[in-house]
Write a protein that holds these residues in place. Structure first.
Motif, short mmCIF file in Angstrom:
data_model
loop_
_atom_site.label_atom_id
_atom_site.label_comp_id
_atom_site.label_asym_id
_atom_site.label_seq_id
_atom_site.Cartn_x
_atom_site.Cartn_y
_atom_site.Cartn_z
N LEU A 91 -23.94 16.06 -13.18
CA LEU A 91 -24.84 15.06 -12.60
C LEU A 91 -25.79 14.50 -13.66
CD1 LEU A 91 -25.76 16.71 -9.17
CD2 LEU A 91 -24.09 14.89 -9.61
N ALA A 92 -26.17 15.35 -14.60
CA ALA A 92 -27.11 14.93 -15.65
C ALA A 92 -26.39 14.43 -16.89
CB ALA A 92 -28.02 16.10 -16.02
N THR A 93 -25.05 14.32 -16.82
CA THR A 93 -24.20 13.90 -17.95
C THR A 93 -24.48 14.74 -19.21
OG1 THR A 93 -25.74 12.15 -18.67
CG2 THR A 93 -24.02 11.54 -17.09
N GLU A 94 -24.62 16.05 -19.02
CA GLU A 94 -24.80 16.98 -20.13
C GLU A 94 -23.45 17.64 -20.40
OE1 GLU A 94 -27.85 19.59 -18.78
OE2 GLU A 94 -29.46 18.15 -19.14
N LYS A 95 -22.72 17.07 -21.33
CA LYS A 95 -21.35 17.50 -21.57
C LYS A 95 -21.24 18.94 -22.05
CE LYS A 95 -19.78 12.80 -22.62
NZ LYS A 95 -19.16 11.92 -23.64
N MET A 125 -23.14 30.91 -10.35
CA MET A 125 -24.03 30.42 -11.41
C MET A 125 -23.33 29.41 -12.31
SD MET A 125 -24.81 30.73 -14.91
CE MET A 125 -24.07 32.27 -15.47
N ALA A 126 -22.09 29.74 -12.72
CA ALA A 126 -21.36 28.86 -13.63
C ALA A 126 -21.00 27.53 -12.98
CB ALA A 126 -20.09 29.57 -14.11
N MET A 127 -20.52 27.57 -11.75
CA MET A 127 -20.11 26.34 -11.09
C MET A 127 -21.31 25.47 -10.72
SD MET A 127 -16.99 26.33 -11.41
CE MET A 127 -16.71 24.80 -10.53
N SER A 128 -22.40 26.09 -10.28
CA SER A 128 -23.60 25.30 -9.97
C SER A 128 -24.17 24.70 -11.25
CB SER A 128 -24.65 26.17 -9.28
OG SER A 128 -25.04 27.26 -10.10
N GLY A 129 -24.13 25.46 -12.34
CA GLY A 129 -24.61 24.94 -13.62
C GLY A 129 -23.75 23.80 -14.12
N ALA A 130 -22.43 23.94 -13.99
CA ALA A 130 -21.52 22.88 -14.43
C ALA A 130 -21.72 21.61 -13.61
CB ALA A 130 -20.08 23.36 -14.32
N PHE A 131 -21.94 21.79 -12.30
CA PHE A 131 -22.15 20.62 -11.43
C PHE A 131 -23.47 19.93 -11.75
CE2 PHE A 131 -23.45 18.68 -7.31
CZ PHE A 131 -22.42 17.75 -7.22
N LEU A 132 -24.51 20.70 -11.97
CA LEU A 132 -25.81 20.12 -12.35
C LEU A 132 -25.70 19.38 -13.68
CD1 LEU A 132 -28.18 23.09 -11.37
CD2 LEU A 132 -28.17 20.80 -10.33
N GLY A 175 -20.41 25.93 -18.60
CA GLY A 175 -20.28 26.44 -17.24
C GLY A 175 -18.83 26.62 -16.84
N LEU A 176 -17.99 25.64 -17.18
CA LEU A 176 -16.57 25.71 -16.82
C LEU A 176 -15.85 26.82 -17.59
CD1 LEU A 176 -15.69 21.90 -16.63
CD2 LEU A 176 -15.96 23.50 -14.72
N VAL A 177 -16.16 26.97 -18.87
CA VAL A 177 -15.55 28.04 -19.67
C VAL A 177 -15.96 29.41 -19.12
CG1 VAL A 177 -15.49 29.15 -21.94
CG2 VAL A 177 -15.34 26.66 -21.77
N HIS A 213 -28.86 28.33 -8.89
CA HIS A 213 -28.36 28.59 -10.24
C HIS A 213 -29.21 29.65 -10.94
CE1 HIS A 213 -26.60 27.78 -14.16
NE2 HIS A 213 -27.81 27.60 -14.65
N ILE A 214 -30.52 29.52 -10.82
CA ILE A 214 -31.43 30.48 -11.46
C ILE A 214 -31.29 31.87 -10.82
CG2 ILE A 214 -33.85 31.07 -11.84
CD1 ILE A 214 -34.40 28.03 -12.02
N LEU A 215 -31.24 31.89 -9.48
CA LEU A 215 -31.15 33.17 -8.76
C LEU A 215 -29.87 33.91 -9.11
CD1 LEU A 215 -32.10 35.17 -6.62
CD2 LEU A 215 -30.98 33.73 -4.89
#
Length: 230
Positions: A54-58, A44-51, A64-66, A6-8
């Motif tokens: 997992l962390a329940t950060e709505k 980046m967006a999809m990995s961020g949305a998935f992370l 990320g999805l937008v 995600h960072i890379l």
């Protein structure tokens, strides 16, 4: 492992996006930097949305999805597939509406429950993301109804969606992850400056393409067509 990806990809997206803004529009360099930006932003967006899921950060999941939705539809605007194009546009329109409704519902529910923040940010932030997604999805109806936009509106659609995606990525890093910036460099100019710059550049190119840039592009295309016909 996923966080490093995600960072890379986020770093690659910021660099390639800045270069894409800087070079001549329509040139080979613009196309190469633009494609690099699109691919890195998708990952980046999809990995961020998935992370975030997992962390329940709505809020982060919605952001990320937008971002994913805006980048993909911006790319499809100028690189629309020849086969089943309307089916693909319809799928992403449905995705945009789904994200928007979920985000706004989540935000309004939080406000009704007396909450002032989601994931440490004001509740209004998730409503803004939802509104952007709903706006983009509503404009997708026009694409599906017309089958294909005129060249002018294709470019405007491409520019504002790419610009907003770049704005989200820039704000996420410089404002949301400011702890990674050396403390000596942390000030209003280094944190908010890049975000304001991307916003201004996006507004400039939308206006330029919709008013002045189109005439120049059409003129160049006409001259080329005349030269080829001789």
């Amino acid at each position: 492992m996923l966080i490093y990806l995600h960072i890379l990809t986020g770093t690659v997206a910021l660099i390639s996006g800045a270069l894409s803004f800087a070079v001549k529009k329509g040139s080979n360099s613009h196309k190469k930097f633009g494609l690099t930006f699109v691919l890195s932003m998708i990952v980046m967006a999809m990995s961020g949305a998935f992370l975030a899921f997992l962390a329940t950060e709505k809020l982060n999941m919605v952001a990320g999805l937008v971002t994913f939705y805006l980048v993909v539809t911006a790319y499809l605007t100028v690189n629309s597939p020849k086969n089943k194009a309307m089916i693909i546009h319809s799928i992403f329109m449905a995705l945009g509406f789904t994200i928007g409704v979920y985000a706004i519902y989540t935000g309004l529910t939080a406000l009704n429950n007396g909450l002032s923040s989601i994931d440490g940010n004001p509740v209004q932030a998730i409503i803004v993301f939802g509104s952007i997604s709903l706006l983009a999805a509503t404009l997708d109806i026009r694409v599906i109804a017309k089958g294909r936009l005129r060249h002018k509106w294709q470019l405007v659609r491409h520019v504002w969606r790419i610009g907003f995606a770049m704005l989200i990525a820039t704000a996420s890093f410089f404002l949301g992850q400011s702890q990674f910036i050396p403390e000596a460099m942390r000030n209003i100019y280094t944190l908010a400056g890049p975000v304001v710059l991307v916003l201004c550049l996006t507004a400039y190119w939308v206006i330029r393409v919709s008013i002045w840039g189109l005439n120049k592009r059409m003129s160049a295309q006409t001259q080329t067509a005349v030269a080829q016909s001789r």
